[in-house]
Design an enzyme around this catalytic site. Structure first.
Site, PDB file in Angstrom:
ATOM      1  N   GLN A  19       0.848  -1.181   0.000  1.00 24.41           N
ATOM      2  CA  GLN A  19       0.000   0.000   0.000  1.00 24.41           C
ATOM      3  C   GLN A  19       0.883   1.229   0.000  1.00 24.41           C
ATOM      4  O   GLN A  19       1.573   1.510   0.973  1.00 24.41           O
ATOM      5  CB  GLN A  19      -0.939   0.005   1.217  1.00 24.41           C
ATOM      6  CG  GLN A  19      -1.900   1.162   1.164  1.00 24.41           C
ATOM      7  CD  GLN A  19      -2.998   1.057   2.208  1.00 24.41           C
ATOM      8  OE1 GLN A  19      -3.298  -0.018   2.702  1.00 24.41           O
ATOM      9  NE2 GLN A  19      -3.601   2.184   2.539  1.00 24.41           N
ATOM     10  N   GLY A  20       0.911   1.919  -1.113  1.00 25.35           N
ATOM     11  CA  GLY A  20       1.738   3.121  -1.241  1.00 25.35           C
ATOM     12  C   GLY A  20       1.037   4.301  -0.608  1.00 25.35           C
ATOM     13  O   GLY A  20       0.086   4.139   0.146  1.00 25.35           O
ATOM     14  N   ALA A  21       1.524   5.502  -0.937  1.00 31.77           N
ATOM     15  CA  ALA A  21       0.976   6.696  -0.305  1.00 31.77           C
ATOM     16  C   ALA A  21      -0.451   6.947  -0.758  1.00 31.77           C
ATOM     17  O   ALA A  21      -1.297   7.334   0.013  1.00 31.77           O
ATOM     18  CB  ALA A  21       1.836   7.899  -0.619  1.00 31.77           C
ATOM     19  N   GLU A  22      -0.747   6.728  -2.044  1.00 28.75           N
ATOM     20  CA  GLU A  22      -2.098   7.041  -2.464  1.00 28.75           C
ATOM     21  C   GLU A  22      -2.829   5.897  -3.138  1.00 28.75           C
ATOM     22  O   GLU A  22      -3.951   6.071  -3.591  1.00 28.75           O
ATOM     23  CB  GLU A  22      -2.130   8.300  -3.326  1.00 28.75           C
ATOM     24  CG  GLU A  22      -1.111   8.382  -4.416  1.00 28.75           C
ATOM     25  CD  GLU A  22      -1.344   9.638  -5.270  1.00 28.75           C
ATOM     26  OE1 GLU A  22      -2.469  10.148  -5.269  1.00 28.75           O
ATOM     27  OE2 GLU A  22      -0.406  10.073  -5.938  1.00 28.75           O
ATOM     28  N   ALA A  23      -2.188   4.764  -3.224  1.00 27.52           N
ATOM     29  CA  ALA A  23      -2.839   3.672  -3.930  1.00 27.52           C
ATOM     30  C   ALA A  23      -2.434   2.322  -3.359  1.00 27.52           C
ATOM     31  O   ALA A  23      -1.421   2.202  -2.680  1.00 27.52           O
ATOM     32  CB  ALA A  23      -2.463   3.731  -5.408  1.00 27.52           C
ATOM     33  N   LYS A  37      -2.536  -0.360 -10.157  1.00 33.52           N
ATOM     34  CA  LYS A  37      -2.441   0.698  -9.157  1.00 33.52           C
ATOM     35  C   LYS A  37      -3.835   1.242  -8.904  1.00 33.52           C
ATOM     36  O   LYS A  37      -4.386   1.945  -9.743  1.00 33.52           O
ATOM     37  CB  LYS A  37      -1.509   1.790  -9.686  1.00 33.52           C
ATOM     38  CG  LYS A  37      -1.229   2.900  -8.723  1.00 33.52           C
ATOM     39  CD  LYS A  37      -0.125   3.799  -9.259  1.00 33.52           C
ATOM     40  CE  LYS A  37       0.172   4.930  -8.312  1.00 33.52           C
ATOM     41  NZ  LYS A  37       1.275   5.768  -8.778  1.00 33.52           N
ATOM     42  N   ASP A  46       6.873  14.971  -7.290  1.00 31.59           N
ATOM     43  CA  ASP A  46       7.078  14.215  -6.054  1.00 31.59           C
ATOM     44  C   ASP A  46       8.325  13.349  -6.177  1.00 31.59           C
ATOM     45  O   ASP A  46       8.272  12.135  -6.039  1.00 31.59           O
ATOM     46  CB  ASP A  46       5.841  13.345  -5.766  1.00 31.59           C
ATOM     47  CG  ASP A  46       5.921  12.652  -4.414  1.00 31.59           C
ATOM     48  OD1 ASP A  46       6.653  13.141  -3.536  1.00 31.59           O
ATOM     49  OD2 ASP A  46       5.269  11.609  -4.236  1.00 31.59           O
TER      50      ASP A  46
END
Lengths: 225, 286
Positions: free
Chosen positions: A9-13, A28, A125
């Site tokens: 689980q990344g920062a937004e997805a 994603k 980013d």
């Protein structure tokens, strides 16, 4: 998501791995963030999916290595893209590699960023989590820098802009991300600038000046007195 | 056993706290409250602190039941913050350190703290608190500029956007409550998103919210949801510890003192800019 397994689980997805048309694929999913207002969440998710696709297509057109896009599904909020089997995230690579290797790699990173900015792509980013090193010979070995190629990922905050200001901010974001994560940052970042300069000497001066300007007006800087 | 007294006055709050091995013996505070629509200026803030600090020191000592000789170390906020109030509080800390013949330590303080001025929202008890109360009554969401750059947020644009449109929006059927609600939803979404980026980047699973804004229930709720969605843990607290206070300075100072840190007299300065990552955390071994 039949046949796909959650890998991170990344920062937004949420990131899933599976097969799409027989190819190893990363799905994603920018899942609904319940903490934010529904309208805002929908707006941001669409913006970022569009941004990610545009930037990746543009990168490809200018010869920069990024994952290839296979399918974009706005309704399910998923982008299906190329999965690199033999990769290491730059952040992890930095932690296991000697400084000599890292400074050499930094020049290469600088060249890639120079090329990206020359194409007027602002990443938005840049961190050591958003760059991968992929083994060119399809094996899990990351000892020899010459066998690795640099892949830029996570273009959700990316946009097209030609101004030196935005490029300067991009570099500043990277510097901050590196210096707050890696003790070798102060050795690497000057080499990144060096690589950037060698790739686009004409543009470098203006971007560098802007970078210094941004750095000087940043709120969280050191000042004596 | 370390007994530490902390002096905090980097902004409009003046706080003096006393701790004894993690136990809070007193945590006293005075807030300089400005008229609606106005912020606090360095000179007047320093003046407020000057007028209140001795009384507050007395109050803090009385509440703790201790005498000056029971105290081991005097701690004060070295920065970041406003120059004049910081300097004022540091002078008092230095003076009592000499009077009581105790070691002195400078501690780093970290805070983050404007829209209240446009709507002329009351500064009592704090503008942020009043925005929160108004926002609870709002429900019409207005899209506002949203800007994150990596793990940084940019609020420039939001204030201008609101300033330019506040009057016409109020006429167009948005209430002040709706505007506060939209502002809070937007700004907090940016804060939560960048926090999530930082968590993912650092493989961390713990979030601690502090500062005056950290008392905001909606922010705590949003941060909590984000944490729940990724299996992280949120640490939030109430106004006694979120808002600038003397205890946090005393406690940090006590840890530094235990770790054997010393502050030579000539270095007992203050600085308006003092990054959190410039501090050597000698009291931790992880």
């Amino acid at each position: 998501m039949e046949g796909f397994e959650l890998i991170r689980q990344g920062a937004e997805a949420k990131l899933y791995k599976g097969l799409y048309l027989g190819k190893p694929t990363l799905a994603k999913e920018r899942f609904r963030k319940k903490y934010r207002h529904e309208n805002l969440d929908l707006f941001l998710t669409k913006e970022r999916m569009k941004a990610e696709n545009r930037a990746i297509v543009r990168c490809k057109a200018f010869g920069l290595r990024t994952p290839a896009i296979y399918l974009v599904d706005f309704n399910r909020r998923i982008i299906f893209m190329e999965y690199f089997e033999h990769n290491i995230v730059l952040k992890d690579f930095i932690e296991i590699s000697p400084v000599e290797v890292l400074t050499r790699l930094a020049v290469n990173i600088g060249e890639t960023l120079g090329k990206m900015h020359e194409s007027n792509i602002i990443h938005g980013d840049l961190t050591s989590s958003n760059m991968l090193l992929v083994n060119k010979n399809d094996v899990d070995s990351f000892d020899n820098l010459d066998d690795l190629s640099l892949v830029l990922i996570d273009f959700g905050l990316a946009y097209v802009e030609s101004s030196a200001e935005d490029k300067g901010v991009d570099l500043y974001v990277l510097e901050r991300a590196l210096s707050s994560t890696h003790s070798t940052a102060d050795r690497m970042f000057p080499k990144i600038l060096e690589g950037y300069q060698s790739y686009c000497p004409s543009e470098f001066k203006e971007v560098f000046n802007k970078y210094e300007e941004v750095r000087a007006r940043g709120r969280k800087r050191t000042m004596v007195g | 056993m370390v007994v530490a007294i902390g002096f905090e006055g980097s902004a409009n709050k003046l706080g003096i706290g006393i701790v004894k091995d993690g136990e809070i013996l007193s945590n006293c505070r005075r807030t300089y409250i400005t008229p609606p629509g106005e912020g606090f200026m360095p000179r007047e803030t320093a003046q407020h602190h000057r007028q209140n600090i001795l009384q507050l020191l007395k109050e803090s000592l009385e509440k703790s039941g201790l005498r000056p000789e029971d105290i081991d170390v005097i701690c004060y906020t070295k920065g970041p913050g406003m120059g004049a109030p910081l300097a004022m509080v540091a002078v008092v800390a230095r003076t009592v350190a000499q009077l009581w013949n105790k070691p002195l330590l400078g501690v780093n303080h970290c805070i983050g703290h404007r829209f209240a001025r446009v709507l002329k929202i009351s500064n009592d008890p704090s503008p942020g608190y009043n925005i929160e109360q108004l926002a609870k009554k709002g429900n019409k969401y207005l899209q506002l500029p949203y800007c994150v750059k990596g793990m940084d947020v940019s609020f420039s644009g939001i204030l201008t956007y609101m300033e330019e449109r506040t009057n016409s929006l109020l006429k167009a059927g948005y209430t002040a409550e709706d505007l506060c609600f939209s502002l809070q939803e937007t700004v907090f979404a940016m804060l939560v998103e960048t926090t999530e980026r930082a968590l993912a980047h650092c493989n961390s699973d713990e979030v601690l919210i502090v500062g005056g804004v950290g008392c905001n229930i909606r922010l705590q709720e949003m941060m909590g949801q984000m944490c729940a969605e990724r299996g992280a843990k949120l640490f939030a607290t109430d106004e006694r510890f979120c808002i600038d206070n003397g205890v946090m300075i005393a406690h940090t100072g006590a840890e530094m003192f235990k770790a054997g840190m010393k502050l030579p007299w000539i270095y007992s300065s203050i600085t308006q800019r003092y990054r959190t990552d410039e501090v050597e955390a000698a009291w931790r071994d992880d």
